[in-house]
Design a protein around this motif. Structure first.
Motif, mmCIF file in Angstrom:
data_model
loop_
_atom_site.group_PDB
_atom_site.id
_atom_site.type_symbol
_atom_site.label_atom_id
_atom_site.label_comp_id
_atom_site.label_asym_id
_atom_site.label_seq_id
_atom_site.Cartn_x
_atom_site.Cartn_y
_atom_site.Cartn_z
ATOM 1 N N GLN A 79 -54.915 -13.170 5.089
ATOM 2 C CA GLN A 79 -53.593 -13.785 5.215
ATOM 3 C C GLN A 79 -53.527 -15.094 4.444
ATOM 4 O OE1 GLN A 79 -52.976 -14.195 9.410
ATOM 5 N NE2 GLN A 79 -52.431 -12.047 9.698
ATOM 6 N N LEU A 80 -54.570 -15.889 4.537
ATOM 7 C CA LEU A 80 -54.610 -17.160 3.823
ATOM 8 C C LEU A 80 -54.583 -16.923 2.314
ATOM 9 C CD1 LEU A 80 -54.849 -20.231 3.856
ATOM 10 C CD2 LEU A 80 -57.336 -19.949 3.976
ATOM 11 N N GLY A 81 -55.344 -15.954 1.852
ATOM 12 C CA GLY A 81 -55.347 -15.623 0.429
ATOM 13 C C GLY A 81 -53.970 -15.178 -0.038
ATOM 14 N N GLN A 82 -53.300 -14.368 0.755
ATOM 15 C CA GLN A 82 -51.954 -13.909 0.407
ATOM 16 C C GLN A 82 -50.970 -15.079 0.401
ATOM 17 O OE1 GLN A 82 -51.109 -10.764 -0.619
ATOM 18 N NE2 GLN A 82 -49.176 -11.741 -1.149
ATOM 19 N N HIS A 83 -51.114 -15.971 1.359
ATOM 20 C CA HIS A 83 -50.243 -17.151 1.430
ATOM 21 C C HIS A 83 -50.429 -18.017 0.183
ATOM 22 C CE1 HIS A 83 -48.115 -20.610 3.010
ATOM 23 N NE2 HIS A 83 -49.166 -21.347 2.708
ATOM 24 N N GLN A 84 -51.679 -18.238 -0.212
ATOM 25 C CA GLN A 84 -51.951 -19.059 -1.396
ATOM 26 C C GLN A 84 -51.393 -18.392 -2.658
ATOM 27 O OE1 GLN A 84 -56.179 -19.458 -0.946
ATOM 28 N NE2 GLN A 84 -56.016 -21.394 0.162
ATOM 29 N N TYR A 85 -51.527 -17.074 -2.743
ATOM 30 C CA TYR A 85 -50.976 -16.333 -3.875
ATOM 31 C C TYR A 85 -49.457 -16.492 -3.914
ATOM 32 C CZ TYR A 85 -49.385 -12.432 -6.707
ATOM 33 O OH TYR A 85 -48.753 -11.669 -7.652
ATOM 34 N N HIS A 87 -47.669 -18.848 -2.613
ATOM 35 C CA HIS A 87 -47.346 -20.240 -2.904
ATOM 36 C C HIS A 87 -47.426 -20.509 -4.416
ATOM 37 C CE1 HIS A 87 -46.876 -24.481 -2.035
ATOM 38 N NE2 HIS A 87 -47.942 -24.742 -2.773
ATOM 39 N N ARG A 88 -48.472 -20.013 -5.063
ATOM 40 C CA ARG A 88 -48.611 -20.191 -6.513
ATOM 41 C C ARG A 88 -47.478 -19.480 -7.260
ATOM 42 N NH1 ARG A 88 -54.021 -19.236 -5.328
ATOM 43 N NH2 ARG A 88 -53.852 -17.113 -6.068
ATOM 44 N N ALA A 89 -47.147 -18.276 -6.806
ATOM 45 C CA ALA A 89 -46.072 -17.523 -7.464
ATOM 46 C C ALA A 89 -44.743 -18.257 -7.321
ATOM 47 C CB ALA A 89 -45.978 -16.125 -6.853
ATOM 48 N N LEU A 90 -44.477 -18.790 -6.153
ATOM 49 C CA LEU A 90 -43.233 -19.525 -5.940
ATOM 50 C C LEU A 90 -43.198 -20.789 -6.802
ATOM 51 C CD1 LEU A 90 -40.568 -19.842 -4.444
ATOM 52 C CD2 LEU A 90 -41.822 -20.966 -2.590
ATOM 53 N N ARG A 91 -44.318 -21.493 -6.853
ATOM 54 C CA ARG A 91 -44.392 -22.713 -7.671
ATOM 55 C C ARG A 91 -44.157 -22.375 -9.149
ATOM 56 N NH1 ARG A 91 -49.837 -25.686 -7.440
ATOM 57 N NH2 ARG A 91 -49.883 -24.089 -5.891
ATOM 58 N N THR A 92 -44.738 -21.292 -9.629
ATOM 59 C CA THR A 92 -44.549 -20.865 -11.019
ATOM 60 C C THR A 92 -43.084 -20.528 -11.254
ATOM 61 O OG1 THR A 92 -46.805 -20.029 -11.121
ATOM 62 C CG2 THR A 92 -45.254 -19.180 -12.752
ATOM 63 N N TYR A 93 -42.459 -19.824 -10.319
ATOM 64 C CA TYR A 93 -41.056 -19.447 -10.453
ATOM 65 C C TYR A 93 -40.163 -20.692 -10.499
ATOM 66 C CZ TYR A 93 -36.458 -17.634 -9.292
ATOM 67 O OH TYR A 93 -35.129 -17.351 -9.295
ATOM 68 N N ILE A 94 -40.423 -21.650 -9.612
ATOM 69 C CA ILE A 94 -39.633 -22.879 -9.566
ATOM 70 C C ILE A 94 -39.807 -23.673 -10.865
ATOM 71 C CG2 ILE A 94 -39.410 -25.141 -8.444
ATOM 72 C CD1 ILE A 94 -40.014 -23.667 -5.793
ATOM 73 N N THR A 95 -41.039 -23.770 -11.327
ATOM 74 C CA THR A 95 -41.325 -24.498 -12.563
ATOM 75 C C THR A 95 -40.625 -23.844 -13.753
ATOM 76 O OG1 THR A 95 -43.457 -25.206 -11.715
ATOM 77 C CG2 THR A 95 -43.156 -25.320 -14.094
ATOM 78 N N SER A 96 -40.704 -22.519 -13.844
ATOM 79 C CA SER A 96 -40.070 -21.820 -14.966
ATOM 80 C C SER A 96 -38.551 -21.852 -14.869
ATOM 81 C CB SER A 96 -40.566 -20.388 -15.078
ATOM 82 O OG SER A 96 -40.126 -19.625 -13.991
ATOM 83 N N SER A 97 -38.009 -21.867 -13.679
ATOM 84 C CA SER A 97 -36.548 -21.930 -13.480
ATOM 85 C C SER A 97 -35.997 -23.289 -13.841
ATOM 86 C CB SER A 97 -36.177 -21.602 -12.046
ATOM 87 O OG SER A 97 -36.514 -20.282 -11.747
#
Length: 100
Positions: A79-85, A87-97
């Motif tokens: 669960q922690l690994g999925q949460h971190q994944y 979180h990184r995906a969301l951060r990448t999406y926000i940065t690219s947006s």
């Protein structure tokens, strides 16, 4: 086996079974609380051959408890690994947006 020692071993075994029930319900704080109670009884039991059967029963139950704890730990790690994944995906999406 003398009766007071037998009663202490019996209580330690009963507490171990309660610990397994708590672990099954994923109530890990209760498991820790019960373990402290159990240790009080186990510390009062002298290690000797006459207690072998009761101690073996405790060992079997303890293995089951540890197995449950390991499974819970592995699930939490996933669960922690999925949460971190995520979180990184969301951060990448926000940065690219925001750069558009």
């Amino acid at each position: 086996m003398n009766e007071p020692v037998h009663a202490k071993l019996r209580r330690a075994l009963d507490i171990t079974i309660e610990m397994i029930d708590a672990a099954t319900s994923e109530n890990w704080s209760r498991v820790v609380e019960l373990d402290a109670q159990r240790q009080t009884y186990l510390e009062q039991v002298p290690a000797s051959a006459e207690h072998r059967e009761a101690l073996l029963a405790l060992q079997v139950h303890n293995r089951a408890l540890l197995e449950r704890a390991n499974l819970a730990h592995e699930a939490l790690q996933r669960q922690l690994g999925q949460h971190q994944y995520n979180h990184r995906a969301l951060r990448t999406y926000i940065t690219s947006s925001s750069s558009r």
